[in-house]
Motif scaffolding. Sequence first.
Motif: not given
Length: 221
Positions: A178-184
């Motif tokens: 689930e770890v997108t750039v925006a999430f990170q």
Amino acid sequence: MKLLSLNLGRAEVSEHTSQPERVTGIDKRPVDGPVRVAAPGPKGVGASGVAGDAVCDTRHHGGDHQAVYAFAREDLDDWERELGRPLASGTFGENFTTEGLDVSGAKIGERWRIGSAVVLEVTSGRIPCSTFQGHLGEKGWVRRFTRKGAPGAYLRVIEPGETRAGDPIEIVHRPDHEVTVAFQFRAVTTERELLPRLLAAGDALHPEAIERARTYMAQQS
């Protein structure tokens, strides 16, 4: 999807940087290329992964996990509308201005082939700083950019080579997490409770983000 603009910066004096020599390479300008892209070496030693591009503050920028910075032209266009001013490709200090690619929606560990030779891997989102704010000349820019949550992506070099403006971009690997750039980005800025979930991205994640996640988890135990 394509590399719309390939942008290089040169060292220029700035009052907005904390770098001891008071110079920055954030003001990047488009070039046609071809330009060689290769791993620059560890952070603190290596600078930009894009030949001819100046990275002056190697304490915070450059190195293998921040070899290339990419930002979507679509997001620049959105900021143009919001700020009411033109923003040329490279204005945000990005090496690669992309078209047709959801950069902040890319997953950590996602790999892009650019042109026929270069393969890059997404490692993290860009954290805004006072140099960025001074360069843009927008009051409260760091907070505003953070609130937007579309930071663009840092990438490391998997396969070096030459690239130029107009080269196609192909996603050749997209991880199953689930770890997108925006999430990170949200996890390391405004939503620290997300930090433990970053570890699902594995070794592709920027080492500093891994350290933040592990420190947070240790503090909660």
